[in-house]
Design an enzyme around this catalytic site. Sequence first.
Site, PDB file in Angstrom:
ATOM      1  CB  ALA A 255      27.903  60.932  51.976  1.00 50.39           C
ATOM      2  CG  MET A 256      32.429  57.975  56.181  1.00 48.85           C
ATOM      3  SD  MET A 256      33.634  59.295  56.461  1.00 48.85           S
ATOM      4  CE  MET A 256      35.159  58.345  56.523  1.00 48.85           C
ATOM      5  CD  GLU A 257      35.804  60.145  53.095  1.00 46.74           C
ATOM      6  OE1 GLU A 257      36.835  60.636  53.585  1.00 46.74           O
ATOM      7  OE2 GLU A 257      34.675  60.592  53.328  1.00 46.74           O
ATOM      8  CG  ASN A 258      32.642  54.291  55.191  1.00 42.37           C
ATOM      9  OD1 ASN A 258      33.368  54.765  56.046  1.00 42.37           O
ATOM     10  ND2 ASN A 258      31.330  54.449  55.201  1.00 42.37           N
ATOM     11  CG  HIS A 288      32.143  65.055  47.872  1.00 39.30           C
ATOM     12  ND1 HIS A 288      32.523  66.341  48.141  1.00 39.30           N
ATOM     13  CD2 HIS A 288      32.641  64.312  48.892  1.00 39.30           C
ATOM     14  CE1 HIS A 288      33.215  66.381  49.261  1.00 39.30           C
ATOM     15  NE2 HIS A 288      33.298  65.151  49.739  1.00 39.30           N
ATOM     16  CD  GLU A 289      31.021  61.258  50.297  1.00 43.55           C
ATOM     17  OE1 GLU A 289      31.966  60.583  50.742  1.00 43.55           O
ATOM     18  OE2 GLU A 289      30.771  62.409  50.696  1.00 43.55           O
ATOM     19  CG  HIS A 292      36.166  61.244  49.471  1.00 48.05           C
ATOM     20  ND1 HIS A 292      37.269  61.948  49.891  1.00 48.05           N
ATOM     21  CD2 HIS A 292      35.080  61.954  49.891  1.00 48.05           C
ATOM     22  CE1 HIS A 292      36.870  63.044  50.525  1.00 48.05           C
ATOM     23  NE2 HIS A 292      35.557  63.075  50.526  1.00 48.05           N
ATOM     24  CD  GLU A 311      36.139  65.603  53.086  1.00 50.12           C
ATOM     25  OE1 GLU A 311      35.370  65.770  52.123  1.00 50.12           O
ATOM     26  OE2 GLU A 311      36.160  64.562  53.762  1.00 50.12           O
TER      27      GLU A 311
END
Length: 823
Positions: A255-258, A288-289, A292, A311
């Site tokens: 995933a990515m925390e945008n 997790h995300e 962030h 991270e």
Amino acid sequence: MPVLTRDEAQTRAALLDVHHYRIALDLTGGETFGSTTAIRFTARTAGTTFVELKPAALHHVTLDGQVLDPAALDGNRLPLVLGAGEHELHVEADMRYSRTGEGMHRFTDPADGETYVYTQLFMDDVQRIFAAFDQPDLKAVFELAVTAPPHWTVLGNGIARPAGDGRWELAPTPPISTYLVAVAAGPWHSVRTEHAGLPFGIHCRRSLAAHLDADAEEILGITRRCYDRYHEKFTEPYPFDSYDQAFVPEFNAGAMENPGLVTFRDEFVFRSAVTDTERQTRAMVIAHEMAHMWFGDLVTLKWWDDIWLNESFAEYMGYQTLVETGDFPGTWTEFGVSRKGWGYDADQRPSTHPVAPAPDAVPDTASALTNFDGISYAKGASALRQLTAWLGEKEFLAGINDHFTRHRFGNATLADFLDSLARATDRDVHGWARSWLRTTGVDTLAPDVTEEDGHWRLAVRHDGSRPHRITVGLYDLDPADPERLVPRPPVEADLPGTPVLVLPGRRPDLLLLNDGDLTYAKVRLDPRSWDTALGALSGLPGALSRAVVWNAARDMVRDGELAPAAYLRAACAHLPREHDNAIVQGVLAFARTQIADLHLPADERPDALAGLRALGRDLLERATAPGVRLTAVRTLIASALRPDALRAWLAADTVPGGPVLDPELRWRILTRLAVLGALGPAEIDAELARDPSATGHEGAARCRAALPDQAAKEAAWEAMFATDDLSNYLFTATAQGFWQPEQLDLVRPFRARYYPAAVALAARRGAALAEAAGRHAFPLTLVEEETVRLGEECLRVADPAPALRRKLVDQLDDLRRALRIRG
């Protein structure tokens, strides 16, 4: 194209203060999309700098109304000559869509022909979308407008509102870093709700709509509970105007925390049966995300040496917060038996690095990208768990809240964080950081136990330099049931510092260092404790305690102190009585993929697979939990050496007693049949007609590459390395099918071709495919000195791209370890 160096970033940050980006994207085209950017910024003094851009065509550039020559673009850098004061830069360009999961990835769903695009801008890929001063410490406000086909929906960091004729306007963001800008556009299926006064949404491809709907309440419920728990822990409120989670196709990461728009790989929209552990993993990634949003988005690293501030914290908070919500109370067991091994393995390779490297150890973005590994995630999270145990949770939370308050919407370093911690405690956090965050390698803890009249003594041998606060578990065999262990009160110890412990009575039957898994260290058992564990491991109360013992056994195999066959015997003895699916899943994964395929000589592999099949059947006979049964079936499929049972399951479309064969299990069976030469191209085509989804196309590519046929291998090789037609996921699927331990004579001639082909591919297709070529296409099944020799020669003379070089270094080290274990 040149990568950005730390020195260049520092120079540019000293010169510029960037205020605002206004970006217009036109996504209605075919192979390219239109990108128009206006950047307002201030130059503190007169000077020269550059803006980054990777266009298909650069049409028009103005600086403060003066036209600049587009031909001045040098690689990805457009030079700028600035006077002191305010400036505005305008750039008009066409940009390329991507098939590698980088930049603006474009995907057409084979299930229904619909097209989707999304951004992944991490590190330095924003340059593939719009012109930018692309470094994390030049934060700015971003205001986007997107034109898309009329039936599409556009998602972004801020609330998106349709403005007519396919145009969408996204609310301006607070100050964020360039790599955190996000857009996802397409005919999404969406489930929307509201929580704490904010709009929440989850989104996926239309062809996955029914599967998302089935899990929508679970996903949104976890999201709400994590959001509420973070607001109990953090004094800074959630800093953005909405919270969307988009499950997107062919995503490279988990995933990515945008900010405001987290993107996930859409395998997390489960279309087939999964275990509770896999649902727990999805929940952990959600947690997790969301962490962030504070660790990384609200407060962002200044340079990439401090990636652990993103991270490691999100990893620790994701696991811990999921436990606290009550959704999955055994989350740390999965971390201990599976995730933590990722950190231990990475930390024992030549490529190891500190959790927080010195700034000059990360001189540019290419070197920084290679540090997104088990050290930055699993080891860093383990260090933070140990820090919390050593410091106290109250003091730890006070320190991080001070950090958020002092640096909100700004950038921070390790030194800044330690200063915040130091204000919350009298303990020497700077000394702790030097020992834990600036060092490499894994400490080893081993017990020395002696018995005397009426008492026993415990000393802990400590190979390493880090301080540890640990719990020592003490267990006795139950006289009424020799397969059950009964706990005594545990003992706490600080290393170094705790002297030899002298305890009354007889010694326990099992003495377990690091019981509870609160520190990061390899653990050894004394001979009597190991004998007890071999007889009664499944009777040890507490899944996390059992995970510590399994990890010790795993490390002993890797260090040549325990025969791989002995690990398999322990698995066969104890997994049938194990109730925690995370342990069953983790132990079986190590036994099947590491021991059977790498650590045992080829002539011993059939017996190992036979043992795993017997274990799988035993699990099926005993287990009632669907997750354990599913794990057992997957093991039986992967360990089959004859096609008969697999054929029977396919014909019945079920395993006797369940589970029913869903698409995921059918493709697993077909892949194994292909490996065994019991499947032809026509059957692969028929299954693809039955399942024409994107996952079906990946399954078919994997099967075709797995066929034990020279023509099939040549076709797969051509697809991977001679053309650039494969997307990132289809490349990975093809590579996963290619190298098979059952086909060593067939694939051995491709070994010498691999190294030059991978080097050329990495140079041509970029970091994501370079990493995939090193991870999935590497000939790891050829555990032979020649594989190592050719790889070392490649590293020495071929100058592979950094992402490929890092993977080759790691894979060759794993091969050397396997050769030592086999010896």
